[in-house]
Design a protein around this motif. Structure first.
Motif, PDB file in Angstrom:
ATOM      1  N   LEU A 465       0.826  -1.206   0.000  1.00 28.05           N
ATOM      2  CA  LEU A 465       0.000   0.000   0.000  1.00 28.05           C
ATOM      3  C   LEU A 465       0.862   1.258   0.000  1.00 28.05           C
ATOM      4  O   LEU A 465       0.536   2.253  -0.679  1.00 28.05           O
ATOM      5  CB  LEU A 465      -0.923  -0.004   1.223  1.00 28.05           C
ATOM      6  N   GLN A 466       1.969   1.217   0.730  1.00 24.74           N
ATOM      7  CA  GLN A 466       2.853   2.383   0.806  1.00 24.74           C
ATOM      8  C   GLN A 466       3.583   2.608  -0.516  1.00 24.74           C
ATOM      9  O   GLN A 466       3.677   3.735  -1.009  1.00 24.74           O
ATOM     10  CB  GLN A 466       3.835   2.221   1.953  1.00 24.74           C
ATOM     11  N   GLY A 469       1.439   3.998  -3.177  1.00 25.51           N
ATOM     12  CA  GLY A 469       0.915   5.319  -2.857  1.00 25.51           C
ATOM     13  C   GLY A 469      -0.528   5.341  -2.417  1.00 25.51           C
ATOM     14  O   GLY A 469      -1.122   6.409  -2.264  1.00 25.51           O
ATOM     15  N   LEU A 470      -1.116   4.171  -2.169  1.00 30.99           N
ATOM     16  CA  LEU A 470      -2.513   4.124  -1.749  1.00 30.99           C
ATOM     17  C   LEU A 470      -2.690   4.513  -0.293  1.00 30.99           C
ATOM     18  O   LEU A 470      -3.755   4.967   0.115  1.00 30.99           O
ATOM     19  CB  LEU A 470      -3.093   2.730  -1.988  1.00 30.99           C
ATOM     20  N   ARG A 471      -1.651   4.312   0.486  1.00 34.38           N
ATOM     21  CA  ARG A 471      -1.768   4.641   1.909  1.00 34.38           C
ATOM     22  C   ARG A 471      -0.366   4.825   2.472  1.00 34.38           C
ATOM     23  O   ARG A 471       0.516   3.997   2.262  1.00 34.38           O
ATOM     24  CB  ARG A 471      -2.519   3.539   2.661  1.00 34.38           C
ATOM     25  N   LYS A 472      -0.159   5.899   3.222  1.00 34.51           N
ATOM     26  CA  LYS A 472       1.166   6.176   3.760  1.00 34.51           C
ATOM     27  C   LYS A 472       1.349   5.673   5.178  1.00 34.51           C
ATOM     28  O   LYS A 472       2.472   5.458   5.630  1.00 34.51           O
ATOM     29  CB  LYS A 472       1.457   7.682   3.697  1.00 34.51           C
ATOM     30  N   ASP A 473       0.250   5.515   5.906  1.00 34.90           N
ATOM     31  CA  ASP A 473       0.389   5.083   7.298  1.00 34.90           C
ATOM     32  C   ASP A 473       0.542   3.564   7.358  1.00 34.90           C
ATOM     33  O   ASP A 473       0.548   2.868   6.343  1.00 34.90           O
ATOM     34  CB  ASP A 473      -0.822   5.537   8.131  1.00 34.90           C
ATOM     35  N   ASP A 474       0.695   3.035   8.557  1.00 35.16           N
ATOM     36  CA  ASP A 474       0.951   1.612   8.774  1.00 35.16           C
ATOM     37  C   ASP A 474      -0.376   0.868   8.850  1.00 35.16           C
ATOM     38  O   ASP A 474      -1.142   1.032   9.793  1.00 35.16           O
ATOM     39  CB  ASP A 474       1.753   1.425  10.058  1.00 35.16           C
ATOM     40  N   TYR A 475      -0.629   0.034   7.855  1.00 35.08           N
ATOM     41  CA  TYR A 475      -1.863  -0.755   7.837  1.00 35.08           C
ATOM     42  C   TYR A 475      -1.986  -1.595   9.107  1.00 35.08           C
ATOM     43  O   TYR A 475      -3.087  -1.737   9.671  1.00 35.08           O
ATOM     44  CB  TYR A 475      -1.878  -1.647   6.590  1.00 35.08           C
ATOM     45  N   LYS A 476      -0.872  -2.127   9.590  1.00 39.39           N
ATOM     46  CA  LYS A 476      -0.914  -3.024  10.752  1.00 39.39           C
ATOM     47  C   LYS A 476      -1.375  -2.316  12.017  1.00 39.39           C
ATOM     48  O   LYS A 476      -1.855  -2.964  12.950  1.00 39.39           O
ATOM     49  CB  LYS A 476       0.462  -3.651  10.978  1.00 39.39           C
ATOM     50  N   SER A 477      -1.221  -1.007  12.062  1.00 40.45           N
ATOM     51  CA  SER A 477      -1.608  -0.268  13.270  1.00 40.45           C
ATOM     52  C   SER A 477      -3.082   0.130  13.273  1.00 40.45           C
ATOM     53  O   SER A 477      -3.580   0.671  14.257  1.00 40.45           O
ATOM     54  CB  SER A 477      -0.742   0.996  13.407  1.00 40.45           C
ATOM     55  N   LEU A 478      -3.790  -0.138  12.175  1.00 39.73           N
ATOM     56  CA  LEU A 478      -5.196   0.260  12.078  1.00 39.73           C
ATOM     57  C   LEU A 478      -6.074  -0.605  12.971  1.00 39.73           C
ATOM     58  O   LEU A 478      -5.807  -1.803  13.150  1.00 39.73           O
ATOM     59  CB  LEU A 478      -5.680   0.132  10.630  1.00 39.73           C
ATOM     60  N   LEU A 504      10.051  -3.584  -4.022  1.00 42.37           N
ATOM     61  CA  LEU A 504       9.546  -4.178  -2.786  1.00 42.37           C
ATOM     62  C   LEU A 504      10.645  -4.953  -2.084  1.00 42.37           C
ATOM     63  O   LEU A 504      11.605  -5.435  -2.701  1.00 42.37           O
ATOM     64  CB  LEU A 504       8.372  -5.115  -3.097  1.00 42.37           C
ATOM     65  N   SER A 505      10.477  -5.099  -0.786  1.00 44.48           N
ATOM     66  CA  SER A 505      11.442  -5.867  -0.002  1.00 44.48           C
ATOM     67  C   SER A 505      11.363  -7.346  -0.379  1.00 44.48           C
ATOM     68  O   SER A 505      10.342  -7.809  -0.895  1.00 44.48           O
ATOM     69  CB  SER A 505      11.154  -5.699   1.489  1.00 44.48           C
TER      70      SER A 505
END
Length: 971
Positions: A465-466, A469-478, A504-505
């Motif tokens: 997502l990062q 560019g769809l989302r900059k924050d941490d999906y896991k923290s939602l 990507l990693s």
């Protein structure tokens, strides 16, 4: 060789086998090592037998005799420890090896004796069918007057998978397993000794001496940690050597038994073997997309060789001339097409074969199967860059079979023609067997499951997502609600996020490549080649939707998503999570593509490690009851996947009883069970044993799936009464608190555990490719259940399999005099509690507090810590034994299971020397700094102290291997 050796004592063939094998081992030791090692072995053996005898007499002695016996026990134990401590390292290693090899021989003899007993049941017309056998199952059908239509519906609904796990903690090397099979053959010949000539008897003895010599000179320890490819090959060994023939033999036996009373009943391919070997990525950095491909490709190669060999033999057998046989129009047309598509091969077959239509057709099939290739490996870069199949392009003119279904169609066509021509013997014999094998093994031999940890999916999605560019924050923290909303948007979005050029990693690339590879192999090998995708540590709906998202990205629409619930909390939340999923429109649509079938995996190992054996068992039972209700409510077929281990602390135990003890309605014809790596040689090392273990599963699953309204003789699914549930709730809550108080809440327990058990040293034993911990931390939470159980088995505490139970039961029994009668009633009338208590008896019998206390006394440095925890463990053990014996109504543990009681009693004096050696050698090794392994070249360059550490490490690992063989449990 004396005549007495060949005379089989009617009541003691097992004892005689063990005696013969033990004598042969003793002679081998003397031939190769001289008398010092042999004399030390005999002295320790005699002392440990006497020590056990004194301990047994102690319980029944009066006060005066008890005082003398205690003095004798102390003196004898000191003498044993003196022999062990004063043995030089070379002698110690050979003595340890002697007891270890002895246990391999005893295990082999006991395995063969199981085969002998099974045959005796089948031969003797006066005996009733063996419990859990297919014969007993068919008798059950007849006693309860089940008609053919009812049984056909039952069989058509059946689906049973036995799944070999990917982490084989098998302490026995393959070299030893194959030699054990040779010894089994020799024991079978010995049963027919009366028919041997003197020359044959002498040759038999030479053969036995040879194989035991080889056993003695074979290293029981793997010098190199197995890699995934080694594990794949080991799994294939069981498939190739045992399962390929045993599974169709099981089907054949069932069909034969049903033929007389149910001649029109058709037995579909309801029982299959699956595997995690090559697909279980949870916590194993060495398993990835390439290993999945390698496993399936190698398995395919092996099974195709089997099929071609069978076709070759059939072609050679089917010599019917067209002048003396008739064929169906379908077969005639098929032969015409074959000649047109394979003109060169038709010419090679020659004019004579053209006059033999069955031979010709089977030969053309053999040729086509030879052209059936496996898929090539993935390119070095991530395959997910291209959303098109990576399989080798097939030419329109290719004669290769594109699928197992194509091969099956040809086999059925030949079968139909043979039957129409009156040739029943081949059609119902070798050809029928081959058809069954292709039905159950396909072109992949064993279907693979893929497993991954839920956190890996969340991390990969966060990065994806990062980067896009769809989302900059941490999906896991939602929060969960926001996670689900985001996943809904992604699943409804027709666009594909993964595209060329993304940086990507490696971890995220691996997740994407895995899903792309799954799609690829399902398209090439067939959809059943990858059975499902298991998400371990599932905690919420989002864990399921994440997998659905990755499936969408790679164009997968019908791969079963299987949540794995492992902790006590997750078991309690399981049905709520699934209820939410079943009510979610997007997951509903995905389930529709999966024929509205949902697998749910329950973790026995981690739930037991998390909450103790009693709480784990009770929570698993209640979870299954709730799942059965959920299945009926939503009209979704739920298959419970039982993640059982080999040891009782990981859900092990007699499988037939375990299945019958499941809650009513929870099996319902669908069952998946893990067959853990440490049990494969025990359960599938021999053809007849494999059949016995599979029939136990089949019989248990079928009986558990028959509705009570169809049963005449008795209720086989007794429901738990409200007062029983209330009693179990109270016992479970109490046991949970006691277990957690010691294991997790006592700040000093970890230190005691690490010193009193060989947990750190076990990591050096090359059992499997997977690390012992999920992370690098020391906490018990991070330790896998397998080494957790293994380490306690080694020290003879066997603590995870009983701790917390005794105190809870003592408290419950003390509250009300009538509670004992209630528990006795529950034991007698409720399969769940009977199975639980009987398993407790087994683990308590394998435990030995005297030996266990020696581990603590020698290895735990802090005296106050040692005495405090040892005292608590001893008290809880005594409470547990007392409660179990009272509930069963016996004098001693396992009085109601004399065969098992005798087996444990026979083994203990031989395990004891290994325990004493382990204690002494562990203390010496730790004083030098702990384990050290060196290869041959490094050993030459090492200092004397490093060399001693390396040899001590080897000797400790030998004791670990030997004790595992002796108590018949690793993890």
């Amino acid at each position: 060789m004396s005549e007495q050796m060949y005379r089989r004592e009617k009541g003691n063939p097992l004892r005689q086998d063990i005696r013969i094998l033990g004598n042969a081992l003793g002679q081998a030791i003397q031939r190769h090592e001289g008398h010092t090692v042999f004399d030390t072995v005999e002295k320790l053996r005699g002392h440990c037998i006497r020590l056990r005898d004194y301990s047994e007499r102690l319980h029944q002695a009066d006060t005066m005799e008890k005082s003398q016996l205690l003095r004798d026990i102390q003196a004898l134990e000191q003498e044993i420890l003196q022999i062990v401590s004063e043995s030089d390292l070379d002698t110690a290693i050979d003595v340890i090896r002697a007891f270890t090899v002895y246990f391999h021989l005893v295990n082999t003899a006991e395995q063969y004796h199981r085969i002998r007993r099974r045959r005796a049941h089948e031969i003797d017309p006066e005996t009733t069918p063996q419990r859990g056998s297919l014969e007993a199952l068919v008798e059950f059908f007849k006693r309860n007057q089940l008609d053919g239509a009812t049984l056909q519906q039952l069989f058509d609904n059946l689906s049973i998978d036995l799944v070999f796990t990917a982490h084989p903690t098998e302490a026995t090397r393959r070299s030893l397993i194959t030699k054990s099979r040779r010894i089994t053959t020799l024991l079978n010949q010995l049963d027919n000794a009366a028919l041997m000539t003197q020359h044959e008897r002498s040759r038999w003895q030479r053969n036995l001496d040879t194989v035991i010599d080889l056993l003695w000179r074979t290293d029981a320890i793997r010098q190199v940690r197995p890699e995934p490819l080694d594990e794949i090959k080991m799994g294939i060994y069981y498939l190739d050597e045992i399962i390929y023939d045993a599974l169709p033999d099981l089907y054949g036996e069932l069909e034969e038994l049903l033929q007389k009373d149910y001649p029109d009943l058709t037995v579909p391919p309801f029982l299959r073997v699956g595997s995690w070997i090559g697909g279980d990525q949870d916590g194993n950095p060495f398993i990835h997309a390439d290993t999945l491909l390698t496993a399936l490709s190698q398995q395919r190669n092996y099974v195709l060789v089997h099929y071609r060999r069978a076709l070759f033999e059939l072609a050679r057998e089917c010599s019917q001339s067209i002048d003396h046989a008739t064929i169906t129009p379908e077969l005639e047309a098929s032969l015409a097409r074959d000649k047109e598509e394979m003109p060169d091969y038709a010419a090679e077959l020659g004019p004579q074969t053209a006059l033999e239509p069955y031979r010709a057709k089977l030969s053309f099939m053999w040729k086509r199967l030879g052209e059936t290739k496996t898929i090539p490996p993935l390119p070095p870069q991530a395959a997910w860059f291209v959303n098109t199949p990576q399989a080798e392009a097939k030419s329109d003119k290719s004669i290769a079979y594109q699928s197992a279904e194509e091969l099956l169609a040809d086999l059925h066509m030949v079968e139909a023609s043979l039957l129409a021509d009156g040739e029943n013997s081949i059609a119902r014999g070798a050809l029928h067997t081959l058809i069954r094998q292709v039905e159950v093994f396909g072109f992949y031999f064993a279907a693979l499951d893929v497993r991954q940890h839920s956190e890996r999916h969340a991390s990969a999605l966060t990065e994806l997502l990062q980067v896009t560019g769809l989302r900059k924050d941490d999906y896991k923290s939602l929060p969960e609600a926001e996670r689900v909303q985001l996943l809904e948007n992604l699943l409804e979005d027709p666009r594909i996020l993964t595209r060329p050029g993304l940086h990507l990693s490696p971890d995220t690339q691996q997740i994407l490549t895995n899903f792309d590879t799954i799609r690829q192999v399902r398209e090439t090998f067939g959809k059943r080649a990858v059975t499902c995708y298991i998400t371990s540590m599932s905690h919420s709906l989002s864990d399921l939707l994440e997998v659905q998202f990755f499936c969408k990205e790679m164009g997968i629409t019908d791969l079963p998503i299987v949540p794995l619930f492992e902790t006590i909390e997750d078991l309690r939340n399981c049905t709520d999570i699934l209820e939410t999923a079943f009510n979610h429109p997007l997951y509903q649509s995905y389930l529709a593509n999966c024929q509205r079938e949902q697998q749910v995996m329950l973790g026995y190992s981690d739930s037991s490690k998390d909450g103790g054996i009693l709480t784990s068992s009770w929570e698993l039972y209640q979870t299954q009851s709730r799942l059965a209700e959920l299945s009926q409510k939503h009209h979704i077929a739920i298959t419970i996947f039982h993640g059982r281990g080999g040891a009782i602390g990981r859900g092990g135990g007699p499988i037939y009883e375990a299945i019958l003890a499941q809650p009513p309605g929870s099996v319902n014809g669908h069952l998946r069970i893990t067959e853990q790596g440490e049990m494969l040689s025990f359960k599938y090392g021999l053809h007849d044993i494999a059949i016995r273990n599979m029939e136990l599963v089949v019989a248990g699953a079928i009986q558990s799936s028959i509705p009570d309204e169809n049963i005449i003789e008795s209720q086989i699914h007794p429901k738990a009464r409200p007062d029983w549930i209330e009693a179990m709730d109270r016992l479970s809550n109490s046991a949970f608190a006691r277990y957690r108080k010691l294991i997790y809440n006592d700040p000093d327990f970890l230190s005691f555990f690490e010193q009193a058990t060989p947990i750190k040293e076990i990591g050096w034993l090359n059992l499997g490719s997977r690390p012992a911990r999920r992370s690098v931390g020391r906490a018990i939470d991070e330790l896998r259940a397998i080494p957790w159980i293994f380490s306690w088995m080694q020290t003879r505490y066997v603590l995870p399999s009983w701790y917390g139970v005794g105190g809870a039961m003592e408290e419950y029994l003390r509250e009300d005099p009538g509670h004992l009668a209630k528990l006795q009633q529950m034991y007698q009338q409720w399969p769940f509690l009977k199975t639980f208590i009987d398993n407790l008896q087994m683990t308590l019998s394998k435990a030995d507090m005297s030996i266990a206390h020696d581990y603590a006394a020698f290895l735990v440095e802090d005296q106050a810590l040692r005495e405090r925890i040892s005292t608590e463990i001893q008290a809880e053990y005594d409470r547990t034994v007392s409660a179990v014996v009272a509930i069963v109504g016996s004098k001693k543990l396992l009085d109601n299971s004399p065969t098992l009681q005798e087996s444990i009693k026979r083994r203990n004096p031989y395990v004891d020397p290994l325990s004493y050696f382990q204690i002494v050698l562990l203390k010496r090794l730790r004083s030098l700094g702990g384990p050290l392994t060196l290869d041959a070249e490094a050993f030459k360059q090492a200092t004397p102290e490093e060399q001693e550490r390396a040899r001590l490490t080897y000797s400790v690992l030998l004791t670990i291997n030997g004790i595992a063989a002796g108590v018949r449990n690793t993890g």
